[in-house]
Design an enzyme around this catalytic site. Sequence first.
Site, PDB file in Angstrom:
ATOM      1  N   GLN A   8       0.779  -1.238   0.000  1.00  0.00           N
ATOM      2  CA  GLN A   8       0.000   0.000   0.000  1.00  0.00           C
ATOM      3  C   GLN A   8       0.815   1.296   0.000  1.00  0.00           C
ATOM      4  OE1 GLN A   8      -3.312   2.380   2.675  1.00  0.00           O
ATOM      5  NE2 GLN A   8      -3.046   0.242   3.125  1.00  0.00           N
ATOM      6  N   SER A   9       1.826   1.372   0.869  1.00  0.00           N
ATOM      7  CA  SER A   9       2.451   2.691   1.080  1.00  0.00           C
ATOM      8  C   SER A   9       3.079   3.231  -0.200  1.00  0.00           C
ATOM      9  CB  SER A   9       3.497   2.611   2.187  1.00  0.00           C
ATOM     10  OG  SER A   9       4.548   1.751   1.791  1.00  0.00           O
ATOM     11  N   ARG A  44       7.028  -9.149 -10.336  1.00  0.00           N
ATOM     12  CA  ARG A  44       7.567 -10.469 -10.634  1.00  0.00           C
ATOM     13  C   ARG A  44       6.611 -11.234 -11.538  1.00  0.00           C
ATOM     14  NH1 ARG A  44      10.144 -12.912  -5.321  1.00  0.00           N
ATOM     15  NH2 ARG A  44       8.711 -11.368  -4.534  1.00  0.00           N
ATOM     16  N   ASP A  84      12.111 -10.395 -13.746  1.00  0.00           N
ATOM     17  CA  ASP A  84      12.730 -11.085 -12.609  1.00  0.00           C
ATOM     18  C   ASP A  84      14.056 -10.384 -12.370  1.00  0.00           C
ATOM     19  OD1 ASP A  84      14.072 -12.596 -10.803  1.00  0.00           O
ATOM     20  OD2 ASP A  84      13.629 -14.530 -11.731  1.00  0.00           O
ATOM     21  N   THR A  85      14.097  -9.549 -11.375  1.00  0.00           N
ATOM     22  CA  THR A  85      15.281  -8.714 -11.164  1.00  0.00           C
ATOM     23  C   THR A  85      16.411  -9.466 -10.475  1.00  0.00           C
ATOM     24  OG1 THR A  85      14.309  -7.886  -9.134  1.00  0.00           O
ATOM     25  CG2 THR A  85      13.964  -6.569 -11.117  1.00  0.00           C
ATOM     26  N   ASN A 109       9.498   0.279  -1.874  1.00  0.00           N
ATOM     27  CA  ASN A 109       9.207   0.087  -0.439  1.00  0.00           C
ATOM     28  C   ASN A 109       9.401  -1.377  -0.064  1.00  0.00           C
ATOM     29  OD1 ASN A 109       6.694  -0.505  -1.855  1.00  0.00           O
ATOM     30  ND2 ASN A 109       5.725  -0.667   0.158  1.00  0.00           N
ATOM     31  N   ARG A 127      20.485  -6.070  -1.914  1.00  0.00           N
ATOM     32  CA  ARG A 127      20.695  -7.505  -2.158  1.00  0.00           C
ATOM     33  C   ARG A 127      20.464  -7.847  -3.626  1.00  0.00           C
ATOM     34  NH1 ARG A 127      18.284  -7.868   2.950  1.00  0.00           N
ATOM     35  NH2 ARG A 127      16.199  -8.272   2.147  1.00  0.00           N
ATOM     36  N   VAL A 184       7.821  -3.454   8.453  1.00  0.00           N
ATOM     37  CA  VAL A 184       6.725  -2.749   9.138  1.00  0.00           C
ATOM     38  C   VAL A 184       5.478  -2.729   8.272  1.00  0.00           C
ATOM     39  CG1 VAL A 184       5.970  -0.460   9.925  1.00  0.00           C
ATOM     40  CG2 VAL A 184       8.203  -1.315  10.603  1.00  0.00           C
ATOM     41  N   GLU A 200       1.174  -1.285   8.338  1.00  0.00           N
ATOM     42  CA  GLU A 200       0.363  -0.155   8.786  1.00  0.00           C
ATOM     43  C   GLU A 200       0.225  -0.023  10.309  1.00  0.00           C
ATOM     44  OE1 GLU A 200      -1.591   2.367   7.119  1.00  0.00           O
ATOM     45  OE2 GLU A 200      -1.879   2.988   9.190  1.00  0.00           O
ATOM     46  N   ASP A 209       0.518   3.781   6.048  1.00  0.00           N
ATOM     47  CA  ASP A 209       0.785   3.440   4.645  1.00  0.00           C
ATOM     48  C   ASP A 209       0.484   4.607   3.708  1.00  0.00           C
ATOM     49  OD1 ASP A 209       1.725   0.885   4.994  1.00  0.00           O
ATOM     50  OD2 ASP A 209      -0.237  -0.058   4.841  1.00  0.00           O
ATOM     51  N   GLY A 266      -7.954  20.336  19.107  1.00  0.00           N
ATOM     52  CA  GLY A 266      -7.543  21.740  19.131  1.00  0.00           C
ATOM     53  C   GLY A 266      -8.130  22.486  20.311  1.00  0.00           C
ATOM     54  N   GLY A 267      -8.181  23.787  20.193  1.00  0.00           N
ATOM     55  CA  GLY A 267      -8.623  24.617  21.308  1.00  0.00           C
ATOM     56  C   GLY A 267     -10.132  24.781  21.414  1.00  0.00           C
TER      57      GLY A 267
HETATM   58  N1  COA Z   1      12.061  -9.953  -9.132  1.00  0.00           N
HETATM   59  C1  COA Z   1      12.749 -10.692  -8.250  1.00  0.00           C
HETATM   60  N2  COA Z   1      12.689 -10.521  -6.918  1.00  0.00           N
HETATM   61  C2  COA Z   1      11.885  -9.555  -6.473  1.00  0.00           C
HETATM   62  C3  COA Z   1      11.126  -8.741  -7.336  1.00  0.00           C
HETATM   63  C4  COA Z   1      11.245  -8.973  -8.734  1.00  0.00           C
HETATM   64  N3  COA Z   1      10.567  -8.250  -9.624  1.00  0.00           N
HETATM   65  N4  COA Z   1      10.417  -7.871  -6.589  1.00  0.00           N
HETATM   66  C5  COA Z   1      10.705  -8.143  -5.306  1.00  0.00           C
HETATM   67  N5  COA Z   1      11.586  -9.147  -5.223  1.00  0.00           N
HETATM   68  C6  COA Z   1      12.161  -9.729  -4.015  1.00  0.00           C
HETATM   69  C7  COA Z   1      12.970  -8.770  -3.196  1.00  0.00           C
HETATM   70  O1  COA Z   1      14.232  -8.591  -3.769  1.00  0.00           O
HETATM   71  C8  COA Z   1      13.015  -9.500  -1.854  1.00  0.00           C
HETATM   72  O2  COA Z   1      13.986 -10.495  -1.909  1.00  0.00           O
HETATM   73  P1  COA Z   1      15.075 -10.760  -0.727  1.00  0.00           P
HETATM   74  O3  COA Z   1      14.279 -10.857   0.546  1.00  0.00           O
HETATM   75  O4  COA Z   1      15.694 -12.054  -1.140  1.00  0.00           O
HETATM   76  O5  COA Z   1      16.022  -9.636  -0.712  1.00  0.00           O
HETATM   77  C9  COA Z   1      11.679 -10.235  -1.837  1.00  0.00           C
HETATM   78  O6  COA Z   1      11.131 -10.111  -3.150  1.00  0.00           O
HETATM   79  C10 COA Z   1      10.640  -9.774  -0.855  1.00  0.00           C
HETATM   80  O7  COA Z   1      10.625  -8.384  -0.645  1.00  0.00           O
HETATM   81  P2  COA Z   1      10.156  -7.800   0.758  1.00  0.00           P
HETATM   82  O8  COA Z   1      10.043  -6.338   0.646  1.00  0.00           O
HETATM   83  O9  COA Z   1      11.015  -8.339   1.835  1.00  0.00           O
HETATM   84  O10 COA Z   1       8.660  -8.411   0.890  1.00  0.00           O
HETATM   85  P3  COA Z   1       7.901  -9.045   2.151  1.00  0.00           P
HETATM   86  O11 COA Z   1       6.597  -9.485   1.614  1.00  0.00           O
HETATM   87  O12 COA Z   1       8.707 -10.061   2.872  1.00  0.00           O
HETATM   88  O13 COA Z   1       7.704  -7.790   3.145  1.00  0.00           O
HETATM   89  C11 COA Z   1       6.911  -5.607   3.765  1.00  0.00           C
HETATM   90  C12 COA Z   1       6.672  -6.865   2.920  1.00  0.00           C
HETATM   91  C13 COA Z   1       5.861  -4.586   3.371  1.00  0.00           C
HETATM   92  C14 COA Z   1       6.777  -5.936   5.259  1.00  0.00           C
HETATM   93  C15 COA Z   1       8.320  -5.045   3.477  1.00  0.00           C
HETATM   94  O14 COA Z   1       8.469  -4.862   2.100  1.00  0.00           O
HETATM   95  C16 COA Z   1       8.622  -3.733   4.190  1.00  0.00           C
HETATM   96  O15 COA Z   1       8.875  -3.682   5.391  1.00  0.00           O
HETATM   97  N6  COA Z   1       8.642  -2.647   3.419  1.00  0.00           N
HETATM   98  C17 COA Z   1       8.998  -1.326   3.926  1.00  0.00           C
HETATM   99  C18 COA Z   1       7.907  -0.714   4.748  1.00  0.00           C
HETATM  100  C19 COA Z   1       6.606  -0.674   4.036  1.00  0.00           C
HETATM  101  O16 COA Z   1       6.464  -0.111   2.972  1.00  0.00           O
HETATM  102  N7  COA Z   1       5.587  -1.212   4.706  1.00  0.00           N
HETATM  103  C20 COA Z   1       4.206  -1.027   4.319  1.00  0.00           C
HETATM  104  C21 COA Z   1       3.768  -1.825   3.222  1.00  0.00           C
HETATM  105  S1  COA Z   1       2.146  -1.344   2.853  1.00  0.00           S
END
Ligand code: COA
Length: 415
Positions: A17-18, A38, A73-74, A96, A104, A137, A139, A168, A247-248
């Site tokens: 979302q964020s 992906r 696929d990055t 985000n 990484r 983190v 919301e 978010d 507020g006041g």
């Molecule tokens: N191709 C290949 N890999 C990809 C990709 C793509 N197109 N897009 C994402 N990935 C990979 C990332 O590189 C990461 O891999 P790694 O863990 O091996 O380094 C993996 O996907 C997962 O990314 P991640 O952000 O860790 O996702 P998550 O689902 O585990 O966590 C959150 C989700 C939201 C908790 C986390 O992204 C976060 O804390 N974000 C920052 C705060 C935030 O925005 N929170 C609010 C979200 S609404």
Amino acid sequence: MGKALDGVRILDFTHVQSGPTCTQLLAWFGADVIKVERAGAGDITREQLRDIPDADSLYFTMLNHNKRSVTIDTKNPEGKLVLEALIQKCDVLVENFAPGALDRMGFTWGRIQELNPKMIVASVKGFGPGPYEDCKVYENVAQCVGGSASTTGFDDGPPVVTGAQIGDSGTGLHLALGIVTALYQRTMTGRGQKVLAAMQDGVLNLCRVKLRDQQRLERTGVMKEYPQYPNGTFGEAVPRAGNASGGGQPGWILKCKGWEHDPNAYIYFITQAPVWVKICNVIGKEEWATDPEYATPTARLPRLKEIFAEIERWTMTKTKFEAMEILNKYDIPCGPILSMKEIAEDDSLRKTGTIVEVDHPVRGKYLTVGNPIKLSDSPTDVTRSPLLGEHTDEVMAELGYSREQIEALRTAGAI
Ligand code: COA
């Protein structure tokens, strides 16, 4: 008519979302937002909270309007090359991911600058630098660590999170401002920069008035507009203030006609000092206008509960809309508690483009919230969210890849 951000290209590496709220705003202002996902999966919200089998969820569609979707696929070496080409072509990379994920992947700030020194890299993270910088983190965690939960709810209950997505969507808004500011600075310096919006910081920014109150409390030991005054007790930290005004001008939520069966038959009523005499007249307590125990804001503070109870006796004889109509005639600030159903059906919000009906090829028609920020020279047209990878071939062709090269990359699983 052109759009404010025409010509700005955003490499949208956001999910959930964020980040998506931020890039959606930029798209509404005219930026070309290319969302990288992906292959096969995409943004996890495409499948979360689904209400129609196999259709992108409302969670996804309502946060990703006006964008293009490419699948890459990055982590695949050839996919990385495609991402590098995009970094060279775009103005801003927004992400985000969890802390460290971009590094990484091999896309450190240093590497991105090598590829495109003008690139602005904008990130949402849960926390800024410090003990929690590596934490993931969501919301409600942000609401808890940003001061919102401890100050929301009632004195005799636990901390409460709010339905407004201040962690978010609120942080997405902060990030969007950071991005356009960095774009503006770049017009003078020619350089990109990093933009960070931490969710804890964003929530705290929105809870600024509570840090104000913390310091008032420490200095005076009491806050007279809080419901704890005069009969309750204050501790060391800002307490939960129920529905007291921030507020006041004291305010509270009061029952209206029908409250027994309608959970939203309530109105927010503010006893604004300049209209106190009018309030007394409307509720039939004319004597309060001159009675020294009620006539001044200071005199009223210890009697707020009694005053609101008396006003409620009046509001309970009216529906929330009748009360609003009468009170508005006298400039008395108030607001009905609107349900989401009432908001969804509100004609005036549809006329301004704040509520928009969108057609989607898989799910059909649905409602969304349009751009809340209206620019007179850059109107917003809300267009549906992209299907997963819908624009991969189009964007790859713009990057100079031939049809054969695109097919080869697809076969190799890079896109
Ligand atoms: N191709 C290949 N890999 C990809 C990709 C793509 N197109 N897009 C994402 N990935 C990979 C990332 O590189 C990461 O891999 P790694 O863990 O091996 O380094 C993996 O996907 C997962 O990314 P991640 O952000 O860790 O996702 P998550 O689902 O585990 O966590 C959150 C989700 C939201 C908790 C986390 O992204 C976060 O804390 N974000 C920052 C705060 C935030 O925005 N929170 C609010 C979200 S609404």
